[in-house]
Design a protein around this motif. Sequence first.
Motif, mmCIF file in Angstrom:
data_model
loop_
_atom_site.group_PDB
_atom_site.id
_atom_site.type_symbol
_atom_site.label_atom_id
_atom_site.label_comp_id
_atom_site.label_asym_id
_atom_site.label_seq_id
_atom_site.Cartn_x
_atom_site.Cartn_y
_atom_site.Cartn_z
ATOM 1 N N SER A 321 0.851 -1.190 0.000
ATOM 2 C CA SER A 321 0.000 0.000 0.000
ATOM 3 C C SER A 321 0.888 1.242 0.000
ATOM 4 O O SER A 321 1.917 1.271 0.671
ATOM 5 C CB SER A 321 -0.913 0.033 1.226
ATOM 6 O OG SER A 321 -1.781 -1.075 1.240
ATOM 7 N N PHE A 323 0.491 5.841 -0.654
ATOM 8 C CA PHE A 323 -0.410 6.974 -0.858
ATOM 9 C C PHE A 323 0.153 7.876 -1.948
ATOM 10 O O PHE A 323 1.321 8.277 -1.901
ATOM 11 C CB PHE A 323 -0.568 7.765 0.438
ATOM 12 C CG PHE A 323 -1.525 8.924 0.340
ATOM 13 C CD1 PHE A 323 -2.881 8.711 0.204
ATOM 14 C CD2 PHE A 323 -1.050 10.231 0.388
ATOM 15 C CE1 PHE A 323 -3.772 9.771 0.122
ATOM 16 C CE2 PHE A 323 -1.932 11.310 0.302
ATOM 17 C CZ PHE A 323 -3.287 11.078 0.166
ATOM 18 N N LYS A 325 0.009 11.411 -3.348
ATOM 19 C CA LYS A 325 -0.420 12.755 -2.963
ATOM 20 C C LYS A 325 -0.408 13.649 -4.201
ATOM 21 O O LYS A 325 0.530 14.408 -4.448
ATOM 22 C CB LYS A 325 0.512 13.312 -1.894
ATOM 23 C CG LYS A 325 0.063 14.638 -1.298
ATOM 24 C CD LYS A 325 1.058 15.104 -0.237
ATOM 25 C CE LYS A 325 0.634 16.447 0.340
ATOM 26 N NZ LYS A 325 1.614 16.937 1.347
ATOM 27 N N LEU A 345 -5.220 6.489 -1.940
ATOM 28 C CA LEU A 345 -4.440 5.432 -1.307
ATOM 29 C C LEU A 345 -4.581 4.178 -2.148
ATOM 30 O O LEU A 345 -5.687 3.653 -2.326
ATOM 31 C CB LEU A 345 -4.933 5.177 0.120
ATOM 32 C CG LEU A 345 -4.268 4.004 0.842
ATOM 33 C CD1 LEU A 345 -2.782 4.302 1.083
ATOM 34 C CD2 LEU A 345 -4.985 3.702 2.159
ATOM 35 N N SER A 347 -3.937 0.292 -2.422
ATOM 36 C CA SER A 347 -3.716 -0.794 -1.461
ATOM 37 C C SER A 347 -3.904 -2.148 -2.124
ATOM 38 O O SER A 347 -4.375 -2.246 -3.263
ATOM 39 C CB SER A 347 -4.679 -0.651 -0.280
ATOM 40 O OG SER A 347 -6.021 -0.636 -0.724
ATOM 41 N N ILE A 378 3.649 2.584 5.084
ATOM 42 C CA ILE A 378 2.871 3.154 3.979
ATOM 43 C C ILE A 378 3.594 4.419 3.518
ATOM 44 O O ILE A 378 3.679 5.406 4.244
ATOM 45 C CB ILE A 378 1.427 3.475 4.406
ATOM 46 C CG1 ILE A 378 0.690 2.182 4.764
ATOM 47 C CG2 ILE A 378 0.699 4.221 3.280
ATOM 48 C CD1 ILE A 378 -0.735 2.398 5.206
ATOM 49 N N THR A 380 4.344 7.738 1.250
ATOM 50 C CA THR A 380 3.633 8.803 0.539
ATOM 51 C C THR A 380 4.479 9.246 -0.648
ATOM 52 O O THR A 380 5.643 9.622 -0.483
ATOM 53 C CB THR A 380 3.368 10.000 1.458
ATOM 54 O OG1 THR A 380 2.501 9.596 2.519
ATOM 55 C CG2 THR A 380 2.714 11.146 0.684
#
Length: 713
Positions: A321, A323, A325, A345, A347, A378, A380
Amino acid sequence: MKFHWLIYLFMTLSLVPAAAQSDNTVTQIYETYNEATVYIQVGVYFAASAFNHPDIIRKIERHLDIKILDDYFPIVTGSGFFVTPSGYLITNWHVVDVTDLKEMRENAYWGVMQYIASSEFKDVLSAAELQTVMREFKPLFLESKWEYRIRLVSGEYLIPEVITSDKEIDLALLKVSSGKKFKSIPIGDSKNLKVGSMVVAIGYPLQSPFYSIFKDFKSTLTTGTVSAIRKDNWSLQHTASISPGNSGGPLFNMHGEMVGVNVGVVSSGNNIYFSIPSEKLLSWLKDNKHQDVAEENEKDSVKLGSGSINIANDVLETGTSFFVKAKDDCSIYLDDVLKGTKAVLLSDLSPGDHFLRVETKTTYNGIKVRVKKEIQDIITYEPVMGKFTGNLFVTSEPEGAEIFIDGVSTKKKTPAPLSNVTENKHTIDLKLSGYFFEEKEIDVPRKTITRLEYKLVKGYKVSIDPLIIPKNAKIEFFTNTGSKIDYSDLDNFWLKVGKYKAVISGDDFYTKEVPFEVGILGTTIRFKVDYYMAKIILRNLEPESTVFLNGKDVTDQVKDSVLTVRMGDCKLLVKNPAYANFYAELTLKKDAEEVVEIARAESFKVASITNAWIGYPTLAGGVALTAAGIILNLDVVSIALTSSYSDYTTFKYVTLGVACVGVVAVVVGGIFTGISLYQGGQENAEKVKESRFLLDFTFTEDNLPMVGILFKY
């Protein structure tokens, strides 16, 4: 006794986890930062075409199982490391220094020759072949262009630019502009080191000639402890081995932070190794206005054992997973499947490689994603958007050709990557002295790397007779099929054998096409242009007049009072013995007629007798007064000794005044006497009709100057 054994056993067991932990950390440092450490070369390219006997060089290649011809040969080698994902690298000044190039070339040449002359090659080359090799290698070492290259762990070579370097501190900042993101090493604080602190060094040791020892090219790792911290430049002394080729590589603490730049070794029985502390590196970057490099490093470098983004060679390593942005109005695709139009996100990703791209109508970001189950954090990822571009990698045979995009120099020479080339059609030109200027038109696609390979054709010098090139002329060259040939410098213009056409155009002459042919001796183009013409109609031109145009006598070109000349600005002068000179400045237009009325400005001269009556007495009186003043002034000293101060002063100024009046009289008398001599034998002039006059300087046939005062209507 048993008690002592128990204590010893306890201490031994207690050390095992610590040692294992230390080993794991060292291994992790190498696995994490090995690909951020690069091998740096300064070397020459050995083109097979430069050898008269390449077959002999092939014997050396087969013996060593390496490639020499049509490849780079490193002369100076060292290490370096990325400190920003955008491609900034740190190394030593002495790794990229080529200030004493002549000595370096000679040392490299003789070092290689000694190696080839060693016993290892006694069954490979005969004495005659060895002499041939020495003769053919020498000009390549001593005259060939040297280039910087860096080699990544993947085996890929890139060409860096030296941004700044400093001999005193022995540091250099390089930049690779390839459009890629590189794993970068975090810069730590060397002030936290203490004597006894464990350190780790990574680098590329010095290679033997032709890499004959190491076929499997890899970096090395050494460990040691800080043995002293000094105040001078090489202030970190430690026991982590540094070979000559390790210069410029990173020295790590046990947190995986770069705390030193490896710089050298002092051999004195036991070798002593030194590094430049990171504190000095950061200060040097700031002093050289590259604080942004340190800031990018602090923000984006890969931290050991953290969940920070690990980007190397455009690969994002993450867990199942992560994220994204992204800003609103972005389309986010994973493996070409739309995942959203704003931050999202992602996943439950399957392990393996994927491709992430983020797009707007005009901008783009794309990166390969490598999913690993063992990564639990996780991550970013914030994409940096850029215009849709493509990447070119341009090579040529031979190398070293300057690359132009749409006629503008990239200031790069082949082989070279061209990153961030806008999505469009472009003309790519290669220009190399001695070779035909090759060009290709290419439609650069989005997000891909297009490889352009050129085989340059031997060219022959084309020049234009410099005496016949009109001012501001525009010259274009075309092939027989009508294709335009771009060039940037007429003094360095080469074409292959064949027939061509030159088109010469300008603002003041007719466009002219000149066919020419290039042979193995080259060619010089000669042509004569037809200028746009205009006519000057000279009214009231007297028969004995002399006409000058821009200072040149053109009297013989005047036909029936008409002068045909080139258009443009010109200066007209008409001389006649009976009249004052006539002068005019004209601006002539194409195919136009300019009518010029020549004014009859008769020359009236003051009578010679009158001038003589004024000139001779004035001249004689002036000479007498000047002489009297000078003679009387000689008595000033005696008068000063026998008279009062007031009498002395009065006499001094009176005699000085007499002398000055005499000088003025000499000048005035000289002028009138000169006029009288010039006008001797002439009659009195008619009544002067206008008081305005000119001084007319002319020359007799014997080149003796004559001066007259000319009066004009």
